[in-house]
Design a protein around this motif. Structure first.
Motif, mmCIF file in Angstrom:
data_model
loop_
_atom_site.group_PDB
_atom_site.id
_atom_site.type_symbol
_atom_site.label_atom_id
_atom_site.label_comp_id
_atom_site.label_asym_id
_atom_site.label_seq_id
_atom_site.Cartn_x
_atom_site.Cartn_y
_atom_site.Cartn_z
ATOM 1 N N LEU A 156 -53.398 72.534 -63.115
ATOM 2 C CA LEU A 156 -52.793 73.834 -63.421
ATOM 3 C C LEU A 156 -52.361 73.905 -64.880
ATOM 4 O O LEU A 156 -52.566 74.922 -65.557
ATOM 5 N N GLN A 157 -51.761 72.850 -65.369
ATOM 6 C CA GLN A 157 -51.317 72.839 -66.765
ATOM 7 C C GLN A 157 -52.506 72.842 -67.717
ATOM 8 O O GLN A 157 -52.461 73.461 -68.779
ATOM 9 N N ARG A 158 -53.572 72.154 -67.327
ATOM 10 C CA ARG A 158 -54.733 72.040 -68.201
ATOM 11 C C ARG A 158 -55.570 73.321 -68.217
ATOM 12 O O ARG A 158 -55.952 73.821 -69.273
ATOM 13 N N LYS A 159 -55.844 73.890 -67.027
ATOM 14 C CA LYS A 159 -56.721 75.063 -66.923
ATOM 15 C C LYS A 159 -55.953 76.385 -66.938
ATOM 16 O O LYS A 159 -56.563 77.451 -67.009
ATOM 17 N N ARG A 160 -54.620 76.318 -66.789
ATOM 18 C CA ARG A 160 -53.729 77.487 -66.792
ATOM 19 C C ARG A 160 -53.808 78.314 -65.514
ATOM 20 O O ARG A 160 -53.121 79.323 -65.384
ATOM 21 N N GLU A 161 -54.625 77.933 -64.569
ATOM 22 C CA GLU A 161 -54.650 78.547 -63.240
ATOM 23 C C GLU A 161 -55.331 77.571 -62.288
ATOM 24 O O GLU A 161 -56.079 76.703 -62.712
ATOM 25 N N ILE A 162 -55.065 77.763 -60.991
ATOM 26 C CA ILE A 162 -55.686 76.901 -59.989
ATOM 27 C C ILE A 162 -55.793 77.653 -58.676
ATOM 28 O O ILE A 162 -54.880 78.394 -58.286
ATOM 29 N N ASP A 163 -56.934 77.498 -57.999
ATOM 30 C CA ASP A 163 -57.137 78.053 -56.661
ATOM 31 C C ASP A 163 -56.948 76.945 -55.635
ATOM 32 O O ASP A 163 -57.374 75.801 -55.857
ATOM 33 N N PHE A 202 -53.830 80.287 -45.822
ATOM 34 C CA PHE A 202 -53.463 81.021 -47.027
ATOM 35 C C PHE A 202 -54.432 80.658 -48.150
ATOM 36 O O PHE A 202 -54.680 79.483 -48.419
ATOM 37 N N ARG A 203 -54.994 81.673 -48.785
ATOM 38 C CA ARG A 203 -55.780 81.492 -50.003
ATOM 39 C C ARG A 203 -54.847 81.768 -51.171
ATOM 40 O O ARG A 203 -54.213 82.836 -51.234
ATOM 41 N N CYS A 204 -54.741 80.841 -52.096
ATOM 42 C CA CYS A 204 -53.696 80.909 -53.123
ATOM 43 C C CYS A 204 -54.276 80.797 -54.525
ATOM 44 O O CYS A 204 -55.295 80.139 -54.744
ATOM 45 N N ASN A 205 -53.586 81.418 -55.463
ATOM 46 C CA ASN A 205 -53.893 81.254 -56.879
ATOM 47 C C ASN A 205 -52.582 81.154 -57.638
ATOM 48 O O ASN A 205 -51.757 82.078 -57.595
ATOM 49 N N VAL A 236 -75.134 78.019 -44.345
ATOM 50 C CA VAL A 236 -74.395 77.323 -45.391
ATOM 51 C C VAL A 236 -73.604 78.357 -46.179
ATOM 52 O O VAL A 236 -74.132 79.415 -46.537
ATOM 53 N N THR A 237 -72.321 78.077 -46.429
ATOM 54 C CA THR A 237 -71.510 78.962 -47.258
ATOM 55 C C THR A 237 -71.057 78.197 -48.499
ATOM 56 O O THR A 237 -70.813 76.998 -48.446
ATOM 57 N N ILE A 238 -70.979 78.915 -49.622
ATOM 58 C CA ILE A 238 -70.464 78.358 -50.871
ATOM 59 C C ILE A 238 -69.301 79.250 -51.274
ATOM 60 O O ILE A 238 -69.492 80.428 -51.609
ATOM 61 N N GLU A 239 -68.064 78.711 -51.208
ATOM 62 C CA GLU A 239 -66.867 79.531 -51.379
ATOM 63 C C GLU A 239 -65.874 78.864 -52.335
ATOM 64 O O GLU A 239 -65.892 77.648 -52.515
ATOM 65 N N ASP A 240 -65.004 79.668 -52.904
ATOM 66 C CA ASP A 240 -63.982 79.163 -53.834
ATOM 67 C C ASP A 240 -62.688 79.963 -53.653
ATOM 68 O O ASP A 240 -62.485 80.973 -54.318
ATOM 69 N N PRO A 241 -61.761 79.507 -52.766
ATOM 70 C CA PRO A 241 -61.898 78.377 -51.836
ATOM 71 C C PRO A 241 -62.473 78.838 -50.509
ATOM 72 O O PRO A 241 -62.724 80.035 -50.310
ATOM 73 N N VAL A 242 -62.664 77.892 -49.570
ATOM 74 C CA VAL A 242 -63.045 78.252 -48.203
ATOM 75 C C VAL A 242 -61.912 79.072 -47.595
ATOM 76 O O VAL A 242 -60.741 78.702 -47.689
ATOM 77 N N SER A 294 -75.239 78.453 -33.738
ATOM 78 C CA SER A 294 -75.690 77.990 -35.054
ATOM 79 C C SER A 294 -74.855 76.799 -35.506
ATOM 80 O O SER A 294 -73.776 76.541 -34.973
ATOM 81 N N ALA A 295 -75.358 76.103 -36.512
ATOM 82 C CA ALA A 295 -74.573 75.097 -37.230
ATOM 83 C C ALA A 295 -74.120 75.723 -38.547
ATOM 84 O O ALA A 295 -74.937 76.323 -39.256
ATOM 85 N N ILE A 296 -72.818 75.634 -38.852
ATOM 86 C CA ILE A 296 -72.288 76.227 -40.070
ATOM 87 C C ILE A 296 -71.636 75.142 -40.913
ATOM 88 O O ILE A 296 -70.714 74.450 -40.468
ATOM 89 N N ASN A 297 -72.108 75.004 -42.142
ATOM 90 C CA ASN A 297 -71.520 74.080 -43.106
ATOM 91 C C ASN A 297 -70.924 74.890 -44.257
ATOM 92 O O ASN A 297 -71.606 75.731 -44.854
ATOM 93 N N GLN A 298 -69.638 74.650 -44.522
ATOM 94 C CA GLN A 298 -68.916 75.391 -45.553
ATOM 95 C C GLN A 298 -68.598 74.453 -46.717
ATOM 96 O O GLN A 298 -67.919 73.449 -46.546
ATOM 97 N N ARG A 299 -69.046 74.828 -47.914
ATOM 98 C CA ARG A 299 -68.853 74.008 -49.109
ATOM 99 C C ARG A 299 -67.856 74.708 -50.029
ATOM 100 O O ARG A 299 -68.036 75.882 -50.388
ATOM 101 N N GLU A 300 -66.818 73.983 -50.390
ATOM 102 C CA GLU A 300 -65.789 74.541 -51.277
ATOM 103 C C GLU A 300 -65.988 74.038 -52.700
ATOM 104 O O GLU A 300 -66.110 72.835 -52.935
ATOM 105 N N VAL A 301 -66.020 74.991 -53.640
ATOM 106 C CA VAL A 301 -66.144 74.626 -55.051
ATOM 107 C C VAL A 301 -64.890 73.856 -55.456
ATOM 108 O O VAL A 301 -63.766 74.294 -55.223
ATOM 109 N N GLY A 302 -65.107 72.699 -56.065
ATOM 110 C CA GLY A 302 -63.998 71.856 -56.477
ATOM 111 C C GLY A 302 -63.838 70.645 -55.577
ATOM 112 O O GLY A 302 -63.642 69.534 -56.062
ATOM 113 N N ASP A 303 -63.949 70.846 -54.260
ATOM 114 C CA ASP A 303 -63.824 69.736 -53.313
ATOM 115 C C ASP A 303 -65.191 69.206 -52.882
ATOM 116 O O ASP A 303 -65.429 67.997 -52.883
#
Length: 399
Positions: A70-77, A88-91, A163-169, A178-187
């Protein structure tokens, strides 16, 4: 992996739950604010927050690694689950030298398309095997919830790999038909672009792209839709025409003609939506639906997207409708007021006034909870618990 210590936020989350709010905002110079039926209101009788207060809430709920980011990028999800009932989805972000925090409520139970009163014709997109579907609307218009309901329908009715690509999930899906795989950007991946480049090697039938952000992600998404995959993607625009313009305009002039040809070939349709306060309390979505027929594809290829609205208005037999058509239906049914609809319409004059007075709210009526919520269980007196720590990584586990 972001670790969230929710004990510091617990009193505010309890109050947020009690009033069925959809958002929480913590910022210096104002009391904790919550969004109820679209309006930002003080959360109970909480005092005005100082810079030290917001810093205590935000830094107190993050692990040291996340604080450094947070200090380095000035924001964080980040995101977390509370009491196994709500995510909760947070910023967290900096503003005028102080910290602020925005939280969005995401029910654990995925609402159905019927719960959201989505038009039945949208299911035509969900049975297709390839092509691009854009879901668009302003921030906070319910796009994530609609997409979750659409993917859940696919999960229940089709045997395929999603497949989902989300930020965040946000909404957590579980394997059904179906089979569902969820990929979170960052993790789970370093970036949208990297995840998109590798997704074809993951054998997907259906792909959800949380947001098309730049040239590379848009180009890759179009290419995936061309290669025999059903792709859903979101954009922050007001209606169908502006969504299609956004896809093209992000590219330099010398590439736009090629992109228009590619978009016309892959596009299945666009769903645009708005959330509008109900007369009886709560919110309801109005939907614009466009199917990419021969006329639409020609207009996209020729860069004449401004004329697509006329095609939608004359394409009702195919299931097309403008936002204003759906708003007019909701007004006529006494679900929303004409005034509220007109303030949210792209073309206000196309929202027809009711022929007779609409229903009025019942004085003192109870608020209508959002779809997917269940009533909180009564609280029993318990000993003071140890500080609760939630590892966000655990939300990727499947039942």
């Amino acid at each position: 992996m972001t670790v969230v210590k929710i004990d510091v936020l617990e009193p505010l989350l309890e109050k947020l739950w009690d009033v069925w709010a959809t958002d929480l905002l913590l910022t210096e110079g104002a009391p904790p604010l919550c969004r109820v039926d679209g309006a930002m209101l003080p959360l109970g009788d909480e005092p005005v927050l100082s810079a030290a207060d917001t810093e205590r809430y935000i830094l107190g709920c993050l692990d040291p690694e996340s604080v450094a980011e947070l200090q380095r990028k000035r924001e964080i999800d980040f995101a977390f689950t509370w009491k196994e009932q709500i995510r909760f989805r947070c910023n967290a972000f900096h503003q005028r030298g102080t910290l602020a925090l925005s939280l969005r409520v995401i029910p654990m139970m995925i609402p159905t398309m019927a719960d959201l009163e989505m038009p039945d014709q949208i299911k035509k997109f969900l049975t297709r095997t390839q092509g691009l579907v854009l879901v668009t609307g302003p921030t906070g218009s319910g796009k994530s919830t609609s997409l979750a309901a659409m993917l859940d329908w696919i999960n229940e009715h089709r045997a395929c790999h999603v497949v989902t690509i989300e930020d965040p999930v946000e909404y957590l899906h579980h394997h059904k038909k179906s089979a569902i795989n969820q990929r979170e950007v960052g993790d789970d991946t370093h970036s949208f672009e990297r995840a998109l480049r590798s997704v074809l090697r993951e054998d997907p039938d259906v792909l959800l792209v949380g947001e098309m952000r730049d040239q590379e992600s848009i180009q890759t998404t179009l290419t995936i839709a061309e290669t025999g995959h059903l792709v859903f993607a979101t954009l922050h625009t007001n209606d169908t025409a502006t969504a299609l313009d956004r896809v093209v305009d992000v590219f330099p002039t010398d590439r736009q003609e090629q992109v228009r040809v590619q978009l016309a070939a892959t596009l299945l349709g666009v769903v645009a939506q708005r959330l509008i306060p109900r007369i009886s309390g709560g919110m309801v979505a109005a939907f614009e639906v466009m199917f990419a027929n021969h006329a639409v594809r020609n207009l996209v290829r020729e860069g004449k997207t401004a004329q697509i609205r006329n095609v939608i208005m004359t394409g009702q037999r195919e299931g097309m409708q403008t936002l204003e058509m759906d708003m007019t239906r909701l007004v006529a049914a006494g679900i929303i007021t004409h005034e509220e609809a007109a303030t949210r319409a792209v073309v206000p004059k196309d929202v027809r006034a009711p022929l007779s007075a609409v229903a009025t709210p019942v004085p003192g009526g109870a608020p209508v909870p959002p779809p997917g919520f269940t009533s909180p269980a009564p609280k029993a007196p318990v000993a003071a618990p140890a500080p609760t720590t939630v590892a966000v990584k655990s939300r990727h586990r499947r039942a």
